[in-house]
Design an enzyme around this catalytic site. Structure first.
Site, short mmCIF file in Angstrom:
data_model
loop_
_atom_site.label_atom_id
_atom_site.label_comp_id
_atom_site.label_asym_id
_atom_site.label_seq_id
_atom_site.Cartn_x
_atom_site.Cartn_y
_atom_site.Cartn_z
N GLU A 168 6.36 -3.20 5.85
CA GLU A 168 6.96 -2.02 6.50
C GLU A 168 8.19 -2.45 7.31
O GLU A 168 9.23 -1.82 7.29
CB GLU A 168 5.91 -1.38 7.42
CG GLU A 168 6.36 -0.08 8.07
CD GLU A 168 5.25 0.59 8.88
OE1 GLU A 168 4.17 -0.04 9.03
OE2 GLU A 168 5.47 1.71 9.35
N ASP B 83 9.85 6.09 16.04
CA ASP B 83 8.83 6.68 16.90
C ASP B 83 8.79 6.18 18.34
O ASP B 83 8.88 6.95 19.27
CB ASP B 83 7.44 6.46 16.26
CG ASP B 83 7.38 6.95 14.82
OD1 ASP B 83 8.41 7.36 14.26
OD2 ASP B 83 6.28 6.93 14.24
C1 GLC Z 1 6.48 5.88 10.89
C2 GLC Z 1 7.96 5.57 11.03
C3 GLC Z 1 8.77 6.62 10.32
C4 GLC Z 1 8.33 6.68 8.86
C5 GLC Z 1 6.81 6.83 8.73
C6 GLC Z 1 6.34 6.60 7.30
O1 GLC Z 1 6.12 7.07 11.51
O2 GLC Z 1 8.32 5.49 12.38
O3 GLC Z 1 10.13 6.35 10.41
O4 GLC Z 1 8.97 7.70 8.22
O5 GLC Z 1 6.15 5.90 9.52
O6 GLC Z 1 6.77 5.37 6.82
#
Ligand code: GLC
Length: 419
Positions: free
Chosen positions: A391, A161
């Site tokens: 995460e 992102d």
């Molecule tokens: C965030 C991350 C993305 C992922 C999502 C759910 O948006 O940047 O890569 O898929 O979270 O984990």
């Protein structure tokens, strides 16, 4: 010591019945590439559940082949922006962009390792036309000019992102002027999340997609944000190779020639991204035509895509060695010598397990086995130091960051670290 029982327990507790949420609270729906990676984790202890994950994801595919990045299977007010902001007109409420296409790869791996024989073959056969339709969507709707390099119209489509590579292209995007309330900051410290400045522009782009009715020609001609994300190009390329293998195996020969032509086009076009000075493949800003010079782990993924030639691969391997030495904990997502590197802020520097898995896999494919083993051992150290499946991890201290009990991190531990 890594606790693999705990990893399995995380998948079970994030299972909402047919799909696995990335983590409770922060991400309460089904995310596309998370789900593919998570399926690989499920497959190590519950094959039927892994295939079900895939079926649920593809139940939200659009008629034009788009596989959305989020499926909002139910209402939840712990996440923003919800389906009403995206404005999709789909069977299952969804976002209107996709994410790096990992599914063909996941299905190929699951099939290879399956003990379920005919049942697994039936699952793969059922999914195959849908995956082909999805790859066609990428090549058609994300590369309307047929350049060989798919583009994206939203940073979230890259899955990385707030990567510093997107800073320049995003700065050109207007900010929304309406008031909104972010929900992510109720779950995670602001210091680990994207900024308000970025969110205003993410929302502008969501509205832009909607006002242009998601029409690829209008987006390609007019979007203020158009980027070639080298990670997506690489993952798509590798997945298409796997997909061709699956099509041959299941007598879907009709798709093979077309997919091979796409591979050839990308293989030729990708050299425009190679930078001898940076010793990696750079992302491109399609609006200005300029390369984006930031070295992020995306720029190493052509190894995973099998897009580098032998000389490029050896230059990239040398870069990975230096990068590992510069990161205290394995492969920071932005090179630690970059002025934009931030060790804890999301895609600006922390360690992400699934990306390290891909890079190690690519290194091995080019014969750099020792280096691949080093990436793996150092990645393992993060999970050990933090004592859990977060995460992502701070690349300076190894501390767990972002959401806790995170599905893809637990899954990567099960299918990669446990091996
Ligand atoms: C965030 C991350 C993305 C992922 C999502 C759910 O948006 O940047 O890569 O898929 O979270 O984990």
């Amino acid at each position: 010591m890594i606790d693999f029982d705990a990893a399995r327990a995380i998948l079970r507790s994030n299972d909402l019945g047919g799909y696995t949420v990335p983590t409770r609270g922060l991400y309460p729906f089904q995310w596309n590439w998370d789900s593919a990676i998570t399926a690989l984790g499920w497959h190590r202890f519950d094959e039927g559940r892994a295939w079900r994950e895939a079926r649920t994801m593809f139940s939200g595919q659009w008629d034009n082949g788009l596989l959305p990045h989020i499926l909002f299977h139910h209402e939840a007010d712990s996440y923003f922006p919800g389906s009403e902001i995206w404005g999709a007109n789909s069977r299952i409420p969804s976002s209107t962009i996709s994410q790096p296409p990992v599914w063909a790869l996941a299905v190929a791996r699951m099939l290879e390792r399956s003990s379920a024989g005919d049942a697994a073959r039936a699952e793969a056969r059922g999914l195959l036309p849908k995956i082909v339709a999805h790859h066609r969507w990428w090549y058609r709707d994300r590369d309307p000019g047929g350049s060989g390099l798919v583009e994206s119209y939203h940073p979230w489509e890259s899955g990385m992102d707030n990567s510093p590579a997107w800073d320049g292209p995003l700065a050109r995007v207007p900010r929304v002027e309406w008031e909104y309330q972010r929900r992510d900051l109720g779950h995670v410290d602001q210091a680990q999340r994207p900024s308000r400045r970025e969110y205003d522009r993410y929302l502008y782009l969501i509205e832009f997609l909607k006002h242009n009715e998601f029409d690829p020609c209008r987006l390609s001609a007019g979007s203020p944000y158009r980027v070639v994300d080298i990670a997506t190009v690489s993952i798509l390329h590798r997945a298409t190779r796997e997909l061709i293998g699956l099509c041959r195996q299941f007598d879907l020969e009709s798709a093979v020639a077309e997919l091979e032509a796409e591979l050839a086009r990308t293989q030729q076009a990708v050299n425009a991204c190679w930078s001898a000075e940076h010793r990696c493949f750079l992302n491109l800003d399609k609006v200005s035509g300029a390369p984006l010079r930031e070295r992020t782990t995306a720029t190493l993924l052509p190894l995973f895509g099998l897009l580098a030639d032998a000389e490029q691969a050896s230059q990239m391997a040398a870069l990975v060695e230096e990068w590992l030495t510069a990161s205290r904990f394995s492969l920071a997502s932005t090179h630690p010598e970059s002025p934009r590197y931030e060790s804890q802020r999301y895609w600006r520097g922390p360690v992400w397990l699934h990306i390290n898995w891909m890079i190690a896999d690519g290194l091995r494919a080019y014969g750099f086995d020792d280096l691949a083993a080093r990436v793996k051992a150092e990645t393992r150290r993060c999970v050990e130091a933090a004592g859990g499946y977060f995460e992502y991890y701070c690349s300076r201290t190894g501390k767990g960051c972002g959401g806790g009990d995170f599905s893809w991190t637990a899954a990567v531990a099960l299918f990669w670290l446990a091996d």
